[in-house]
Enzyme design. Structure first.
Site, mmCIF file in Angstrom:
data_model
loop_
_atom_site.group_PDB
_atom_site.id
_atom_site.type_symbol
_atom_site.label_atom_id
_atom_site.label_comp_id
_atom_site.label_asym_id
_atom_site.label_seq_id
_atom_site.Cartn_x
_atom_site.Cartn_y
_atom_site.Cartn_z
ATOM 1 N N LYS A 154 -41.921 27.294 -15.089
ATOM 2 C CA LYS A 154 -40.859 26.342 -15.683
ATOM 3 C C LYS A 154 -40.233 25.648 -14.331
ATOM 4 C CE LYS A 154 -38.496 28.871 -18.305
ATOM 5 N NZ LYS A 154 -39.242 30.138 -18.010
ATOM 6 N N ARG B 193 -32.714 29.598 -24.853
ATOM 7 C CA ARG B 193 -33.424 30.971 -24.832
ATOM 8 C C ARG B 193 -33.391 31.733 -26.342
ATOM 9 N NH1 ARG B 193 -33.967 31.463 -19.036
ATOM 10 N NH2 ARG B 193 -34.270 33.416 -18.320
ATOM 11 N N ARG C 32 -43.209 36.791 -6.151
ATOM 12 C CA ARG C 32 -42.352 35.320 -5.758
ATOM 13 C C ARG C 32 -41.323 35.860 -4.855
ATOM 14 N NH1 ARG C 32 -39.643 32.575 -10.849
ATOM 15 N NH2 ARG C 32 -38.473 34.518 -11.387
ATOM 16 N N ARG D 274 -35.775 37.741 -5.519
ATOM 17 C CA ARG D 274 -34.678 37.544 -6.510
ATOM 18 C C ARG D 274 -34.320 38.941 -7.034
ATOM 19 N NH1 ARG D 274 -35.538 32.715 -11.322
ATOM 20 N NH2 ARG D 274 -34.969 34.801 -12.614
ATOM 21 N N ARG E 293 -37.142 41.638 -19.320
ATOM 22 C CA ARG E 293 -37.070 40.039 -19.326
ATOM 23 C C ARG E 293 -38.195 39.724 -20.333
ATOM 24 N NH1 ARG E 293 -37.273 38.576 -13.462
ATOM 25 N NH2 ARG E 293 -37.162 36.421 -14.212
HETATM 26 P P1 AMP Z 1 -34.095 32.396 -15.182
HETATM 27 O O1 AMP Z 1 -33.888 31.946 -13.752
HETATM 28 O O2 AMP Z 1 -34.119 31.258 -16.135
HETATM 29 O O3 AMP Z 1 -35.216 33.475 -15.219
HETATM 30 O O4 AMP Z 1 -32.759 33.401 -15.639
HETATM 31 C C1 AMP Z 1 -32.206 34.357 -14.934
HETATM 32 C C2 AMP Z 1 -31.406 35.195 -15.863
HETATM 33 O O5 AMP Z 1 -30.182 34.385 -16.150
HETATM 34 C C3 AMP Z 1 -32.025 35.502 -17.273
HETATM 35 O O6 AMP Z 1 -32.862 37.050 -17.127
HETATM 36 C C4 AMP Z 1 -30.884 35.856 -17.950
HETATM 37 O O7 AMP Z 1 -29.941 36.870 -17.644
HETATM 38 C C5 AMP Z 1 -29.810 34.641 -17.541
HETATM 39 N N1 AMP Z 1 -30.054 33.354 -18.323
HETATM 40 C C6 AMP Z 1 -30.864 32.186 -17.816
HETATM 41 N N2 AMP Z 1 -30.744 31.162 -18.623
HETATM 42 C C7 AMP Z 1 -30.096 31.751 -19.959
HETATM 43 C C8 AMP Z 1 -29.842 31.143 -20.983
HETATM 44 N N3 AMP Z 1 -30.188 30.037 -21.578
HETATM 45 N N4 AMP Z 1 -29.198 32.116 -22.115
HETATM 46 C C9 AMP Z 1 -28.931 33.239 -21.738
HETATM 47 N N5 AMP Z 1 -29.175 33.921 -20.325
HETATM 48 C C10 AMP Z 1 -29.694 33.182 -19.438
#
Ligand code: AMP
Length: 220
Positions: A13, A88, A127, A160, A171
């Site tokens: 994404k 989410r 990654r 990360r 996740r």
């Molecule tokens: P991502 O970079 O999208 O994989 O997000 C990394 C982390 O940020 C996720 O594992 C969640 O802990 C938090 N996070 C990101 N977007 C959301 C969301 N829309 N709702 C809740 N937590 C989020």
């Protein structure tokens, strides 16, 4: 264009969102990036979000919704946006619909990037991101020429914090339980389009553009 990118962690994404941003000239809005910036800046919001992020859990809806509402109100989002990693769960998806209705800017489409679990695992564990310029690499598919150093700026390549195996498992489970139901939600609204997320980045981007092109013609 107002787009939601749907897909498991590691589905691409972020990568495809950045390409769409360059192609359509509209911002990619990633709640993960916004949250990581808040954690990096040690703001009150970042401190609240950090524990959930480190564990691979979702950050609370009120934090994320407040952040998105502020971001969508910025001038550059008035011509469209690409939402990456948001919504989410169903609460967030419904809140987004209400927000966009109020702005008179309903969503055009939710695009699901579909990737097998094996591939997701390699993409996530492999990654690496440049601390200097944000360029992304993968030790399995797209390694830097010098191990640990960015080809573009020479910066340090970092993994990360939440890309370790335990957090990744969590996740992916959260995705299955809370985010996957959004596929049905957007399907019912007639907004879902689906693309195969395997293959190289350019090929996937071509698939996306051809589907969005068809979608835009239908809308015209
Ligand atoms: P991502 O970079 O999208 O994989 O997000 C990394 C982390 O940020 C996720 O594992 C969640 O802990 C938090 N996070 C990101 N977007 C959301 C969301 N829309 N709702 C809740 N937590 C989020």
């Amino acid at each position: 264009m107002r787009i939601v990118l749907l897909g498991a962690p590691g589905s691409g994404k972020g990568t495809q969102g950045k390409r769409l941003m360059a192609h359509y000239g509209i911002p990619q809005i990633s709640t993960g990036d916004l949250l990581r910036a808040a954690v990096g800046a040690k703001s009150a919001l970042g401190l609240k979000a950090k524990a959930a992020m480190d564990a691979g859990e979702l950050v609370s809806d009120d934090i994320v919704l407040g952040m998105i509402e502020e971001r969508l109100a910025e001038a550059d989002a008035s011509n469209g946006f690409i939402l990456d990693g948001f919504p989410r769960n169903l609460v967030q998806a419904k809140a987004l619909d209400v927000m966009l209705d109020r702005l008179g800017q309903p969503l055009d489409t939710a695009m699901l990037i579909d990737v097998s679990k094996d591939l997701l695992l390699k993409r996530l564990t492999g990654r690496r991101t440049c601390e200097g310029c944000g360029q992304m690499y993968n030790i399995y598919f797209q390694a830097a020429q010098v191990d640990g150093r960015c080809d573009a700026c020479g910066g340090n390549l970092k993994q990360r914090a939440d890309d370790n195996e335990e957090t990744i498992a969590n996740r992916l489970q959260i995705y299955d339980q809370q985010t996957k139901p959004l596929i049905g939600y957007y399907q019912q609204q007639g907004r879902l389009i689906e693309i195969a997320g395997d293959g190289d980045v350019d090929l996937i981007f071509k698939r996306i553009l051809s589907l969005l092109g068809g979608f835009r013609e239908q809308e015209a």
